[in-house]
Write a protein that holds these residues in place. Structure first.
Motif, short mmCIF file in Angstrom:
data_model
loop_
_atom_site.label_atom_id
_atom_site.label_comp_id
_atom_site.label_asym_id
_atom_site.label_seq_id
_atom_site.Cartn_x
_atom_site.Cartn_y
_atom_site.Cartn_z
N ARG B 345 32.86 25.76 50.41
CA ARG B 345 32.56 24.95 51.60
C ARG B 345 32.02 25.79 52.74
O ARG B 345 31.57 25.25 53.74
N ILE B 346 32.13 27.13 52.62
CA ILE B 346 31.50 27.98 53.64
C ILE B 346 30.38 28.74 52.94
O ILE B 346 30.56 29.86 52.45
N PRO B 347 29.19 28.11 52.83
CA PRO B 347 28.13 28.69 51.99
C PRO B 347 27.67 30.07 52.45
O PRO B 347 27.23 30.87 51.63
N GLN B 348 27.81 30.35 53.76
CA GLN B 348 27.32 31.65 54.23
C GLN B 348 28.14 32.82 53.71
O GLN B 348 27.73 33.96 53.83
N TYR B 349 29.30 32.53 53.12
CA TYR B 349 30.07 33.62 52.52
C TYR B 349 29.70 33.83 51.04
O TYR B 349 30.19 34.75 50.41
N GLY B 350 28.86 32.95 50.52
CA GLY B 350 28.23 33.21 49.23
C GLY B 350 29.07 32.98 47.99
O GLY B 350 28.62 33.29 46.88
N TYR B 351 30.26 32.42 48.13
CA TYR B 351 31.08 32.25 46.93
C TYR B 351 30.43 31.23 46.01
O TYR B 351 30.00 30.16 46.44
N GLY B 352 30.31 31.58 44.72
CA GLY B 352 29.67 30.70 43.76
C GLY B 352 28.18 30.99 43.65
O GLY B 352 27.51 30.52 42.74
N ARG B 353 27.65 31.76 44.59
CA ARG B 353 26.23 32.08 44.59
C ARG B 353 26.05 33.59 44.38
O ARG B 353 25.20 34.03 43.60
N LEU B 354 26.86 34.37 45.08
CA LEU B 354 26.81 35.82 44.93
C LEU B 354 27.94 36.21 43.97
O LEU B 354 29.11 35.92 44.23
N ASN B 356 29.59 38.82 43.09
CA ASN B 356 30.73 39.69 43.38
C ASN B 356 31.54 39.28 44.61
O ASN B 356 32.25 40.08 45.20
N VAL B 357 31.39 37.99 44.96
CA VAL B 357 32.29 37.43 45.97
C VAL B 357 33.40 36.72 45.20
O VAL B 357 33.14 35.86 44.36
N PHE B 358 34.64 37.10 45.46
CA PHE B 358 35.79 36.54 44.74
C PHE B 358 36.71 35.81 45.72
O PHE B 358 36.76 36.15 46.90
N THR B 359 37.46 34.84 45.20
CA THR B 359 38.48 34.22 46.05
C THR B 359 39.77 35.03 45.92
O THR B 359 39.93 35.82 44.98
N LEU B 379 34.03 44.57 39.00
CA LEU B 379 33.06 43.58 39.45
C LEU B 379 32.91 42.49 38.39
O LEU B 379 33.51 42.56 37.32
N ARG B 380 32.09 41.49 38.70
CA ARG B 380 31.96 40.33 37.81
C ARG B 380 31.48 40.76 36.41
O ARG B 380 31.69 40.05 35.44
N ASP B 381 30.84 41.94 36.29
CA ASP B 381 30.39 42.39 34.96
C ASP B 381 31.56 42.79 34.06
O ASP B 381 31.39 43.05 32.88
N GLY B 382 32.75 42.86 34.64
CA GLY B 382 33.94 43.13 33.84
C GLY B 382 34.16 44.59 33.54
O GLY B 382 35.08 44.95 32.81
#
Lengths: 160, 676
Positions: B345-354, B356-359, B379-382
């Protein structure tokens, strides 16, 4: 300098939501017009038309019914019955010459102290703009004029 | 006009009331002007609710022979019981007292002292007129069923269940997911002690699983609640697990053999996979799998049945259907927990788009040794360990666009994340972007001091944006965190490899429906509302329904455990009493007035109104009646009367309120509008 008309409004409030909203308005020192006087009912569904008619007949310039939001009634759905009764009564009042702005239904949950205070202020302003409740002199069935019960404060005015 | 001897007591409440309302004037007026309404005594007190105040009332009842009382003080929701009890001690039926609010409804909300004093008089006149119509009533005693329903098997619900079960009483613990444990089971470490979350939680979960007094109903949901305090009837839907629980040994072969892999959005927060037949985690209680019908190949294509083929005890039941259980309980504790704020819901933080942004929950799973990465921070590459990590506080909290409130736990959780990064990737740089550091409570600030000394960078300022658009040297291939450092008054761009968003807590997406089901209320933010925010934090306005844990508002584990235990103590107190006195606010039919029109029959949602076909009149069952009064208002013959809210009482109060005219009295002078 001029005198400002201060309407008197009776509020019938539900014990579970809006009476507590009024409590919350107090606890959070939310100021509103002193023109309203509240009567606690267990549920908005408890208000009967007589409560409203007697309030108008006895000197109130407006009546506010407050209850839980639809779907949030403490008694499941009694606020909807209040809404039904309110709608019917308001059209009856209109036929009697009482403006719809004088009779309001407000939904306010226990968390909405500020909302309730704002609604009270809004109604006070609207009724103030309307002026004191003056029930019109109606033509009777035989063409005679018959005065409907009038607010005691205005009896002289009507007679004159 | 009346033979009653009415006493009026006006509270000053220190200056809370007396600061705005002229209490002495009100008392003088009440003694004089209300004498014709039966007032024989009027008095003020600095604190009516104090022992002295109450004793005055008791003595006056005895010495002055008062037969009715009006107490003008705070809201009846606070002290009605106090003054009723005082009446009772003095031998007066407690229902012959009426309390009117001149604090919450007058002195605290009005500024004009004259108008407030006038309104206070009107309110008291209303109470005096009303109380003359009050009747002697006896509270309804109802027995309390000794079983308790607890909804939600997180740490708060578990604690409550164990407290009650250990004391020897029966508990039904209903959990929506396949296992108890809640959010706490997902965490790796707990702040500030860095205890392993599973190590301290799983013993409690195991206790729940084997406790003789706990009926554990996982993969189940409450569908319907009927009745009232002491006597609730609850319908629970036990969803089909797809296995025969009596045969399953929890060996896990089915899960191993299942060919269908599904992203685990619940327990692994989307960071890992599970099978279509699964137990959410190894220590799950009960250790029984469920078949995820939506993703199971057999339900989709009619083929596969790998689990059935390999199950050594032949426990798989594809055709199993949901089961409806009816349970009787006396009290209910709701410990339904929270949802994490959706960082998308806060797109400028890039979650779901970038990538390596994690919750925060993903990061918790990542740190967990039993999680998808076996505890390595990557990182997301594991595979790649981050060389720099930014942790962003207050995501969705303290934000007018989302949630205004502070989520209470994120500062400490973020500090814990920083510590975990330093522990597992010592060379990594860690940046904490915070608005204010909130580390209240025992040993929390000490933990903050410790992290401060671990070379973590703290930047005070809300992050504007997380972007992968490199502008400066050294930013290529990095995530750039842009924020104002409010301590040095400069914009900063910090390039990092990984961003962790400390998402706030919010009420369950279905909190409102749950509240409605159980007849309690939600705040504007949809947290369950407690009876009193300070003095009654686990009870609700609805008798017999208690709340605990994050369902009531954001809180940490110690607070959730405390509330779970507190709610259990309240329930146990009730069970100990054996019965409870209910307000005798009930409707009843005056038989000789009832015309048998049946209009009221349709008005009662509690089925308290029935029609007697022989006598041709309506009857009301007092045990089922909840006292809303809708039927009283609906009866065209005036044949139904409601105790404590009878037509006469309401009309009398109205008449009293209107006896002080509004118009002339509160007309105020206003200045002439300026000439145009």
């Amino acid at each position: 300098m001029s005198e400002q008309f201060e309407p008197l409004i009776i509020g019938y409030t539900c014990n579970w939501c809006s009476y507590r909203a009024a409590d919350l308005a107090g606890t959070s020192r939310q100021k509103y017009a002193p023109n309203i006087r509240l009567i606690r009912l267990m549920c908005s569904g408890r208000f009967s038309p007589e409560f409203v008619l007697k309030a108008f007949a006895g000197g109130a310039d407006g009546v506010m019914i407050t209850g839980c939001h639809p779907g949030e009634c403490h008694y499941i759905e009694q606020n909807l019955k209040a809404m039904r009764r309110f709608t019917l009564l308001r059209s009856t009042l209109k036929q009697m010459g009482i403006e719809p702005e004088r009779f309001k239904l407000v939904w306010a949950s226990a968390a909405e102290g500020i909302h309730l205070a704002q609604e009270i202020d809004k109604m006070v302003e609207q009724v103030r703009a309307l002026g004191p409740l003056k029930l019109p002199v109606l033509a009777g069935v035989n063409g005679d004029t018959a005065a409907v019960p009038i607010h005691p404060a205005h009896v002289e005015e009507v007679e004159a | 006009m009346t033979d009653e001897r009415i006493g009026v007591y006006v509270c000053r409440c220190g200056t809370n009331i007396a600061g705005v309302v002229d209490v002495d004037e009100v008392v003088r007026w009440a003694g004089e002007s209300l004498a014709e309404r039966g007032v024989v005594h009027a008095a003020a007190s600095n604190f009516m609710c104090s022992t002295v105040g109450q004793e005055t009332i008791e003595n006056d009842i005895k010495e002055k022979g008062l037969t009715r009382l009006v107490v003008a003080a705070c809201s009846p929701h606070l002290h009605e019981k106090t003054f009723r009890t005082a009446c009772e001690r003095a031998g007066l039926n407690p229902y012959l007292m009426d309390m009117v609010s001149i604090r919450e409804h007058v002195s605290w909300v009005h500024v004009d002292k004259e108008a407030a004093t006038h309104k206070a008089k009107a309110v008291i006149a209303g109470g005096v007129s009303r109380v003359a119509w009050h009747e002697e009533l006896e509270p309804l005693e109802v027995p309390i069923h000794a079983s308790t329903l607890i909804v939600g098997g997180g740490i708060a619900g578990i604690q409550a269940a164990l407290e009650i079960a250990d004391s020897g009483q029966q508990v039904y613990l209903v959990e929506r997911e396949p296992s108890v444990g809640g959010h706490m089971a997902q965490f790796d470490k707990t702040f500030p002690t860095l205890d392993c979350s599973a190590c301290i939680l799983t013993p409690k979960m195991a206790d729940i699983g084997v406790h003789p007094n706990v009926d554990l109903l996982t993969w189940s949901e409450v569908e319907d609640v009927d009745g009232y305090v002491g006597n609730f009837t609850v319908m629970v839907r036990k969803k089909a697990r797809g296995i025969d629980e009596s045969l399953c040994t929890g060996c896990g072969i089915c899960e191993e053999k299942c060919p269908k892999k599904v992203v685990d959005e619940v327990f692994e927060a989307g960071l890992g996979y599970r099978k279509a037949i699964y137990t959410p985690f190894p220590q799950a209680v009960p250790n029984l799998p469920v078949i995820d019908k939506e993703n199971c190949t057999y339900y989709d294509t009619g083929k596969c049945k790998a689990c059935e083929k390999f199950c050594p005890t032949e426990a798989i039941r594809f055709e199993q259907e949901d089961e409806m259980l009816e349970i009787e309980v006396g009290n209910i504790i709701l410990a339904t927990g929270y949802d994490l704020f959706d960082a998308r819901r806060i797109p400028q933080y890039g979650y779901g788009r970038l990538a390596n942004v994690f919750t925060s929950l993903e990061f918790e799973r990542m740190c967990n040794a039993a999680g998808p990465t076996n505890g390595s921070i990557v990182l997301r590459d594991g595979a790649t360990a981050p060389q720099s990590v930014a942790i962003i506080h207050c995501v969705g909290s303290r934000d007018r666009n989302h949630n205004n409130y502070c989520s209470a736990i994120c500062c400490m959780a973020s500090l814990k994340f920083a510590h975990l990064v330093k522990e597992r990737v010592p060379e990594a740089d860690v940046f904490e972007f915070y608005i204010d550091m909130r580390t209240a409570f025992k040993d929390y600030d000490e933990f903050y001091q410790r992290v401060l000394e671990e070379d973590v960078h703290f930047i005070r300022g809300r992050v504007a944006e997380v972007t992968d658009a490199a502008r400066l040297e050294g930013e290529e291939g990095k995530l750039i965190v842009q924020a104002e450092d409010t301590l040095i008054g400069k914009q900063r761009r910090i390039p990092v490899d990984m961003v962790v968003l400390s998402s706030g807590l919010q009420a369950r997406h279905d909190a409102k429906e749950v509240a409605k089901l159980f007849g309690i209320s939600c705040s504007a933010d949809e947290w369950f509302i407690e009876k009193h925010p300070k003095l009654d934090p686990v009870a609700t306005m609805t008798e017999g329904i208690f709340i605990a844990g994050c369902a009531q508002g954001p809180k940490d584990i110690p607070a959730s455990v405390s509330q779970g235990a507190a709610a259990a103590a309240r329930v146990l107190g009730r069970i100990q009493q054996g019965e409870i006195a209910l307000e005798p606010v009930r409707a009843s039919v005056i038989e000789e007035k009832c015309s048998g029109c049946r209009i009221c029959n349709l008005l009662c949602p509690f089925s308290a109104i029935t029609f007697d076909d022989v006598e041709m009149i309506t009857e009301i069952n007092a045990a089922l009646c909840q006292g809303c009064g809708t039927c009283v208002a609906g009866c065209p013959s005036g044949a139904i009367t409601g105790t404590q809210f009878s037509d006469q009482q309401v009309m009398a109060q109205l008449e009293g309120l209107l006896s002080l005219n509004g118009h002339e009295r509160i007309a105020v002078q206003t200045s002439e509008p300026a000439a145009v």
